[in-house]
Scaffold this active site. Structure first.
Site, mmCIF file in Angstrom:
data_model
loop_
_atom_site.group_PDB
_atom_site.id
_atom_site.type_symbol
_atom_site.label_atom_id
_atom_site.label_comp_id
_atom_site.label_asym_id
_atom_site.label_seq_id
_atom_site.Cartn_x
_atom_site.Cartn_y
_atom_site.Cartn_z
ATOM 1 N N ARG A 131 36.900 39.778 51.313
ATOM 2 C CA ARG A 131 36.215 41.075 51.154
ATOM 3 C C ARG A 131 34.735 40.841 50.899
ATOM 4 N NH1 ARG A 131 34.908 44.566 46.934
ATOM 5 N NH2 ARG A 131 35.373 42.860 45.499
ATOM 6 N N TRP A 149 41.729 31.091 49.281
ATOM 7 C CA TRP A 149 40.615 30.142 49.437
ATOM 8 C C TRP A 149 41.041 28.741 49.003
ATOM 9 C CZ3 TRP A 149 35.595 30.205 45.975
ATOM 10 C CH2 TRP A 149 34.670 29.312 46.510
ATOM 11 N N ALA A 153 42.407 35.723 42.217
ATOM 12 C CA ALA A 153 41.502 34.717 41.633
ATOM 13 C C ALA A 153 40.983 33.727 42.677
ATOM 14 C CB ALA A 153 42.215 33.967 40.518
ATOM 15 N N GLY A 154 41.436 33.863 43.938
ATOM 16 C CA GLY A 154 40.970 32.924 44.959
ATOM 17 C C GLY A 154 42.092 32.036 45.476
ATOM 18 N N THR A 213 51.818 30.056 43.327
ATOM 19 C CA THR A 213 52.548 31.050 42.537
ATOM 20 C C THR A 213 51.579 31.803 41.632
ATOM 21 O OG1 THR A 213 54.361 31.437 40.991
ATOM 22 C CG2 THR A 213 53.135 29.418 40.656
ATOM 23 N N HIS A 214 51.958 33.061 41.319
ATOM 24 C CA HIS A 214 51.219 33.840 40.321
ATOM 25 C C HIS A 214 52.045 33.965 39.029
ATOM 26 C CE1 HIS A 214 48.361 35.021 43.331
ATOM 27 N NE2 HIS A 214 49.031 36.012 43.839
HETATM 28 P P1 A3P Z 1 36.906 39.742 46.446
HETATM 29 O O1 A3P Z 1 37.887 40.850 46.668
HETATM 30 O O2 A3P Z 1 36.182 39.859 45.140
HETATM 31 O O3 A3P Z 1 35.964 39.581 47.588
HETATM 32 P P2 A3P Z 1 43.359 35.906 46.445
HETATM 33 O O4 A3P Z 1 43.359 34.985 47.601
HETATM 34 O O5 A3P Z 1 43.858 35.293 45.182
HETATM 35 O O6 A3P Z 1 44.045 37.172 46.809
HETATM 36 O O7 A3P Z 1 41.837 36.254 46.095
HETATM 37 C C1 A3P Z 1 41.080 37.103 46.921
HETATM 38 C C2 A3P Z 1 39.623 36.987 46.521
HETATM 39 O O8 A3P Z 1 39.130 35.696 46.908
HETATM 40 C C3 A3P Z 1 38.777 38.029 47.235
HETATM 41 O O9 A3P Z 1 37.742 38.392 46.341
HETATM 42 C C4 A3P Z 1 38.271 37.230 48.422
HETATM 43 O O10 A3P Z 1 37.112 37.756 49.027
HETATM 44 C C5 A3P Z 1 37.988 35.893 47.755
HETATM 45 N N1 A3P Z 1 37.893 34.822 48.747
HETATM 46 C C6 A3P Z 1 38.733 34.565 49.773
HETATM 47 N N2 A3P Z 1 38.294 33.532 50.510
HETATM 48 C C7 A3P Z 1 37.135 33.122 49.957
HETATM 49 C C8 A3P Z 1 36.182 32.104 50.277
HETATM 50 N N3 A3P Z 1 36.351 31.297 51.317
HETATM 51 N N4 A3P Z 1 35.117 31.966 49.446
HETATM 52 C C9 A3P Z 1 34.943 32.774 48.389
HETATM 53 N N5 A3P Z 1 35.802 33.760 48.033
HETATM 54 C C10 A3P Z 1 36.885 33.938 48.814
#
Ligand code: A3P
Length: 306
Positions: A269, A57, A53-54, A123-124
């Protein structure tokens, strides 16, 4: 019906409870004892997310806000340090050691030794598996929600990217998701259970999609929630170092990359909203919608419009 006797859906996973699969790097006894009894501090900041879910980030945003005066220290962290889920480790599971992992340390032990504050703790887990004190002491908690179809696509690619999970096909992971057998279980259950606290003052509920639409406004909101007042220039600086492309580039050469990710693997990604449309078939999308509508009955206010 799924049960603890059932075979885990992938190598390196197991049924933590019926219909709830975790990777073996999240050890059951550790979660039920050490995580559950973890001593929460009043000034801890928790980050709660469903996988993909981000998390990375948002944690980078939290860290950049917290270390705004000395933002370069973020560059020194390894990939494993970037998202230290409290439930991760310890694990010396044979599925891991046979692939060259020498053992995954216990993050909960590491948190106990953190002397600086606030600690930021991702946490998830579902609320009932989180530290008991979390729901008693109510430390500041940020929850990031994301369109579950995008989470599933991202999880599919994560299986292809990360060495700790088994590669899969889109058809296979979709079928497993529909049975509730992807890691960390069912998105709807996660969202519904956490929504009990959605309007509590200690919980900030934000959406990945809103962070995408208004990065700076979201950083400001997170900073204010954390009790930090940033200048406009500081907000811009947080946005700069947490921009998708900046993080993508930084993670290409980050310490520990080769341990966590396969050579072709990526964490940053695509980073877009609505990308699921390129992969779901019409039939899969309709099946997903029926299941989602059924599970989210009574929780319409939390639903995504696809
Ligand atoms: P996608 O696979 O759809 O690109 P998590 O950190 O919970 O594992 O989430 C990963 C998702 O967050 C991935 O999505 C990733 O690309 C996206 N993500 C990571 N960093 C980001 C950023 N700076 N801005 C926007 N999305 C980001």
């Amino acid at each position: 019906m799924a049960g603890e006797q059932e075979q885990p859906p992938w190598k390196k996973t197991y049924f933590f409870k019926p219909n709830y699969v975790l990777p073996v790097i999240m050890e059951k006894h550790n979660i039920e004892t050490k995580v559950k009894n973890f001593e929460v501090r009043d000034d801890d900041v928790f980050l709660v997310t469903f996988p993909k879910a981000g998390t990375n980030w948002t944690l980078e945003i939290i860290d950049a806000i917290q270390h705004i005066e000395n933002i370069d220290i973020l560059k020194e962290r390894s990939l494993m340090e970037k998202v230290p889920l409290i439930e991760l480790g310890p694990s010396t599971h044979p599925d891991l050691t046979s692939e060259g992992f020498t053992g995954i340390p216990s993050n909960v032990d590491a948190y106990l030794n953190v002397t600086s504050s606030p600690r930021r703790i991702p946490t998830h887990l579902l609320p009932e598996d989180c530290p008991t004190q979390m729901l008693v002491k109510k430390p500041k908690t940020i929850l990031v929600d994301r369109n579950p179809k995008d989470c599933l696509i991202s999880l599919y690619n994560w299986h292809l990217s990360v060495a700790l999970l088994e590669p899969t096909t889109w058809e296979d992971i979709f079928a497993k998701y529909m049975k509730g057998h992807t890691i960390y279980g069912d998105y709807c259950e996660f969202t519904k259970k956490w929504s009990k606290y959605k309007n509590e003052p200690w919980l900030l509920w934000i959406r990945y999609e809103d962070m995408k639409k208004d990065h700076k406004g979201s950083v400001r909101k997170i900073a204010e929630f954390m009790g930090k007042s940033l200048t406009d220039a500081q907000l811009d600086e947080v946005c700069r170092v947490t921009h998708f492309l900046y993080m993508k580039k930084a993670n290409e050469t980050i310490k520990g990359r080769e341990t966590l990710l396969r050579p072709e693997g990526v964490w940053q990604r695509k980073g877009v909203s609505g990308g699921w449309k390129n992969t779901f078939t019409v039939a899969q999308s309709e099946m997903f919608d029926r299941d989602y509508d059924e599970k989210m009955k009574g929780y319409e206010h939390l639903k995504y419009k696809f």
